[in-house]
Design a protein around this motif. Structure first.
Motif, PDB file in Angstrom:
ATOM      1  N   PRO A   1       0.831  -1.213   0.000  1.00 33.14           N
ATOM      2  CA  PRO A   1       0.000   0.000   0.000  1.00 33.14           C
ATOM      3  C   PRO A   1       0.861   1.256   0.000  1.00 33.14           C
ATOM      4  N   THR A   2       0.537   2.198  -0.853  1.00 33.92           N
ATOM      5  CA  THR A   2       1.340   3.425  -0.945  1.00 33.92           C
ATOM      6  C   THR A   2       1.239   4.282   0.309  1.00 33.92           C
ATOM      7  N   GLU A   3       0.126   4.130   1.053  1.00 32.50           N
ATOM      8  CA  GLU A   3      -0.053   4.964   2.241  1.00 32.50           C
ATOM      9  C   GLU A   3       0.522   4.317   3.509  1.00 32.50           C
ATOM     10  N   ALA A   4       1.111   3.127   3.381  1.00 34.19           N
ATOM     11  CA  ALA A   4       1.659   2.433   4.553  1.00 34.19           C
ATOM     12  C   ALA A   4       2.926   3.117   5.049  1.00 34.19           C
ATOM     13  N   THR A   5       3.262   2.857   6.308  1.00 34.18           N
ATOM     14  CA  THR A   5       4.497   3.400   6.876  1.00 34.18           C
ATOM     15  C   THR A   5       5.697   2.689   6.262  1.00 34.18           C
TER      16      THR A   5
ATOM     17  N   LYS B 273       5.853  -1.151   4.934  1.00 37.76           N
ATOM     18  CA  LYS B 273       6.203  -1.442   3.544  1.00 37.76           C
ATOM     19  C   LYS B 273       7.329  -2.456   3.466  1.00 37.76           C
TER      20      LYS B 273
ATOM     21  N   ARG C 233      -6.096  -0.042  -6.606  1.00 40.23           N
ATOM     22  CA  ARG C 233      -5.372   0.945  -5.796  1.00 40.23           C
ATOM     23  C   ARG C 233      -3.979   1.184  -6.377  1.00 40.23           C
ATOM     24  N   ASN C 234      -3.385   2.300  -5.988  1.00 37.81           N
ATOM     25  CA  ASN C 234      -2.079   2.680  -6.540  1.00 37.81           C
ATOM     26  C   ASN C 234      -1.031   1.599  -6.316  1.00 37.81           C
TER      27      ASN C 234
END
Length: 261
Positions: free
Chosen positions: A140-144, A148, A198-199
Motif C-alpha cells: 500500500p502506498t499509504e503504509a508506513t 512497507k 489501488r495505486n
C-alpha cells in the motif's frame, strides 16, 4: 466473434445483486471458444470456488442456449479447484476454457509435471483474473516505511500462487521479450479485472514483466457514481467506445428482455 454472429443467452436469476462485469467476462470467453474452439485456450482465475462455480453455471447456460452451431460445447469448460472432482486429469489436454482457483491450478500443474514435464508455451492464449486485488499482494502506498518493508519481505519469501502462475503463463523469457518489443506483440492476452485498482496494486502490476513495453494497453474504468449528468455519461461512453475500436477490441453484446431474460 464476427459481427454477424450471435450467441443466444438464457439468463434468469433470483439474485438481484448479479455482478454483470463478471457475467460479461463469461460471455466474452464463451464467445471466443464458440468461434475458435480448442484452437484458442483461455484461463480464468478466480479467488474462490464459489465464484468458479458461478462462472461455470453462467457459461453452461449460455452454451445450452447456443446449441451446437459453434465450436464450443458444455465439454469445452473445465473447473479446477481444490475439493472439486476433476474432469481433466493431469497430463491430459486442457479444454477451451479453464476456470480455476490459484491453489487448485497450482496443485494440478504440480501433478501434471510428474506426468509430463514439458507443458506447451504458451499454454493459454488468454489469461483473465477476476477480483485480481484478492489474489495478488501489493505494498500500500499509504503504509508506513516499516510496514512497507515488512510486506515487501513477505511477498519476496512467500509469493502468492496467482503471481507465480502469471510469471509462468504471461511473463516472457528475455529473448521473447525483446522480440515482442520489436514487433509490438505479445503471445498471451492478459485481462485484469477488479472493482478497485489501488495505486499499490497498479505499481505491482507494472513492476512485474507481465506487460510488454510499447504494446497496446487499455484501461477501462466504469464510474460507480449514479448521479452524474446524463450527457457526461454519454460522453464518457463515446470516448471509451472510440478508444476500444482504435485498439481493435472485439465486442460482445448482451441483450435482455424487460423481464430480465
Amino acid at each position: 466473434m464476427e459481427s454477424n454472429q450471435t450467441v443466444p443467452v438464457s439468463f434468469r436469476s433470483e439474485n438481484t445483486d448479479v455482478n454483470f462485469r463478471s457475467f460479461g467476462l463469461a460471455l466474452a470467453l464463451v464467445a471466443q471458444a464458440y468461434e475458435h474452439g480448442s484452437t484458442s485456450k483461455s484461463l480464468l482465475l478466480v479467488p474462490h470456488r464459489d465464484l468458479a462455480f458461478q462462472y461455470h453455471h453462467w457459461m453452461s447456460r449460455i452454451l445450452n442456449a447456443a446449441g451446437n452451431a459453434g465450436k464450443a460445447t458444455l465439454n469445452s469448460i473445465n473447473v479446477i479447484a481444490r475439493g472439486h472432482p476433476r474432469v481433466v486429469q493431469p497430463g491430459e489436454e486442457l479444454r477451451s476454457i479453464t476456470i480455476a482457483t490459484p491453489q487448485g491450478l497450482t496443485d494440478f500443474l504440480r501433478e501434471a509435471a510428474n506426468v509430463n514435464s514439458e507443458l506447451p508455451r504458451p499454454l493459454f492464449g488468454t489469461v483473465v483474473l477476476d477480483e485480481v486485488d484478492a489474489m495478488l499482494d501489493y505494498v500500500p502506498t499509504e503504509a508506513t516505511k516499516q510496514l512497507k518493508e515488512k510486506i515487501t519481505k513477505r511477498m519476496r519469501l512467500h509469493p502468492r500462487d496467482a503471481k507465480l502462475l502469471l510469471d509462468r503463463f504471461v511473463k516472457m523469457p528475455s529473448s521473447a521479450h525483446k522480440h515482442a518489443i520489436a514487433t509490438q506483440s505479445q503471445s498471451v492476452q492478459l485481462v485484469l479485472c477488479s472493482a478497485t485498482f489501488r495505486n499499490g496494486l497498479r505499481q505491482e502490476l507494472f513492476r512485474n514483466a507481465w506487460f510488454t513495453p510499447g504494446r497496446n494497453l487499455m484501461k477501462l474504468k466504469v464510474s460507480s457514481v449514479v448521479d452524474e449528468p446524463e450527457d457526461f455519461q454519454q460522453n464518457q461512453n463515446t470516448i471509451v467506445a472510440e478508444e476500444m475500436a482504435a485498439a481493435g477490441v472485439v465486442h460482445c453484446g448482451l441483450i435482455v428482455s424487460d423481464a430480465g431474460e
